[in-house]
Design an enzyme around this catalytic site. Structure first.
Site, short mmCIF file in Angstrom:
data_model
loop_
_atom_site.label_atom_id
_atom_site.label_comp_id
_atom_site.label_asym_id
_atom_site.label_seq_id
_atom_site.Cartn_x
_atom_site.Cartn_y
_atom_site.Cartn_z
N GLU A 67 14.07 11.99 26.73
CA GLU A 67 13.77 13.42 26.69
C GLU A 67 12.28 13.64 26.48
O GLU A 67 11.66 14.49 27.14
CB GLU A 67 14.56 14.10 25.57
CG GLU A 67 14.26 15.59 25.47
CD GLU A 67 14.89 16.23 24.24
OE1 GLU A 67 15.36 17.37 24.35
OE2 GLU A 67 14.89 15.60 23.17
N ARG A 68 11.68 12.89 25.59
CA ARG A 68 10.27 13.08 25.29
C ARG A 68 9.39 12.66 26.47
O ARG A 68 8.37 13.29 26.73
CB ARG A 68 9.92 12.32 24.01
CG ARG A 68 10.49 13.01 22.79
CD ARG A 68 10.55 12.16 21.55
NE ARG A 68 11.11 12.95 20.44
CZ ARG A 68 11.55 12.43 19.30
NH1 ARG A 68 11.53 11.11 19.11
NH2 ARG A 68 12.04 13.22 18.35
N GLY A 72 -10.09 34.78 34.61
CA GLY A 72 -10.56 36.02 34.00
C GLY A 72 -9.41 36.98 33.74
O GLY A 72 -8.30 36.57 33.36
#
Length: 382
Positions: free
Chosen positions: A246-247, A344
């Protein structure tokens, strides 16, 4: 500069990538706004993914999967990131949830439950986190008491992905002992279990297409045969084994998202006019994107090395998955933030994909074990 190609890619995986890319472009991206409003995807799309073979790809064929490797699943993770999508719960629901079951259940249990999951007919959730026990799994308080041929579950869970939609749910509960000892896993059929209550869908700052819920367990009866693995007290060790993959998958999503953010920003910078020139003409813009590209490539090479090893069936070192999770999710956050700054004011507008990437990225440093905990796990191996 020639585009980078991961060393684990093959012609077969190229074909899969084309299928996944078309699926996300045609069946997922057009519905993102709708799914974010309703906090869940349309189930027909999930079933279609099952028909296309995009679910349970590395689960063995005898259990209804497709017998591929972890590399097959990585291709889909990457294509979803390129589509700037998190509504289709691939990592939590199509990859990690089935592997929680595959890594813990008996042969008979897999034959019973996995085929319908692989076909997309049944959605699977994993109920581990609690209000007072998130990353600290050993502190969970949900109780499972044996009563004749059943277990009776009482407690509550939180932050459960697919909590509202899942027909099947793996529930971690305490059968005895303290700390890591005495934690067991149970399969709950949510359609046939009185007392399994789904609370409100939680409002999040990102990943709003996922139905993340509270779950309440009030005298929920499950047959003794639904004790996953058929042995009490093994749940914590079972969970820790599955957490590794999972990690790594969180790390892969982080790298792929960072790469996509850079692509979007380079395109924007080369077209956006300012003070009689493009944003790309400003040295600061080029330097910032050069830094982002370098950090993303370093993360990519590292994560590729782990993908290759997992795909070959090799074991990772104890520190590898925690390193991948914290480093790649942290780079993702930093890179997406830098890219949004270059957009921006437009970067602050939700209609721009970079804004969605920004909102969705924040939780990557939290779930799957917070990055602070990952650093502690790494330090324990030193």
């Amino acid at each position: 500069m020639n585009p980078y190609r991961s060393p684990w890619m093959t012609e077969e995986l190229d074909l899969l990538r084309e299928t996944a890319r078309r699926f996300f472009a045609d069946r997922v991206v057009p519905h993102q706004a709708k799914w974010q409003r309703q906090h869940q995807i349309d189930r027909e799309v999930w079933r279609e993914a099952g028909r296309l073979g995009l679910l349970c790809m590395s689960i063995p064929e005898q259990y209804g999967g497709h017998g591929g490797t972890f590399a097959h699943e990585c291709v889909v993770i990457e294509e979803q990131a390129k589509a700037c999508d998190t509504s289709f719960g691939f990592v939590p629901g199509a990859l990690n949830a089935p592997h929680f079951l595959f890594g813990t259940a008996t042969h008979e249990q897999l034959l019973k439950w996995m085929p319908s999951i692989a076909r997309g007919e049944a959605m699977l959730s994993v109920c581990i986190s609690e209000p007072d026990a998130g990353t600290d799994v050993k502190a969970l308080r949900t109780i499972a008491r044996r009563d004749g041929d059943d277990y009776v579950l009482n407690g509550s869970k939180i932050f459960i992905t697919h909590g509202r939609q899942a027909e099947l749910s793996i529930v971690a509960a305490r059968t005895g002992g303290h700390g890591a000892k005495g934690i067991s896993l149970f399969m709950v059929d949510t359609r046939a279990s009185d007392g399994f209550r789904v609370g409100k869908v939680l409002e999040k700052i990102g990943q709003n297409g996922l139905d993340t819920c509270e779950i309440f367990l009030d005298d929920v009866r499950v047959p003794a045969g639904h004790l996953i693995g058929a042995e009490e007290g093994r749940g914590f060790g079972q969970l820790m084994d599955v957490f590794q993959k999972e990690r790594v998958s969180i790390g892969i999503a982080g790298v792929a998202t960072a790469e996509r953010a850079i692509e979007l920003t380079v395109e924007h910078a080369k077209n956006r006019k300012m003070f009689g020139q493009t944003l790309w003409d400003f040295q600061n813009t080029r330097f910032k994107l050069a830094e982002c590209a370098t950090e993303a490539r370093v993360a990519r090479v590292f994560i590729d090395s782990l993908i290759e090893r997992i795909a070959r069936g090799e074991s990772l070192e104890p520190s590898d998955a925690p390193m991948a999770k914290w480093w790649c999710s942290d780079r993702q956050w930093r890179i997406v933030d830098e890219c949004l700054q270059i957009f921006g004011g437009y970067g602050y507008m939700k209609e721009f994909p970079i804004a969605q990437l920004f909102m969705d990225a924040r939780v990557q440093r939290i779930y799957g074990g917070s990055n602070e905990v990952m650093k502690d796990l790494i330090a324990r191996t030193m």
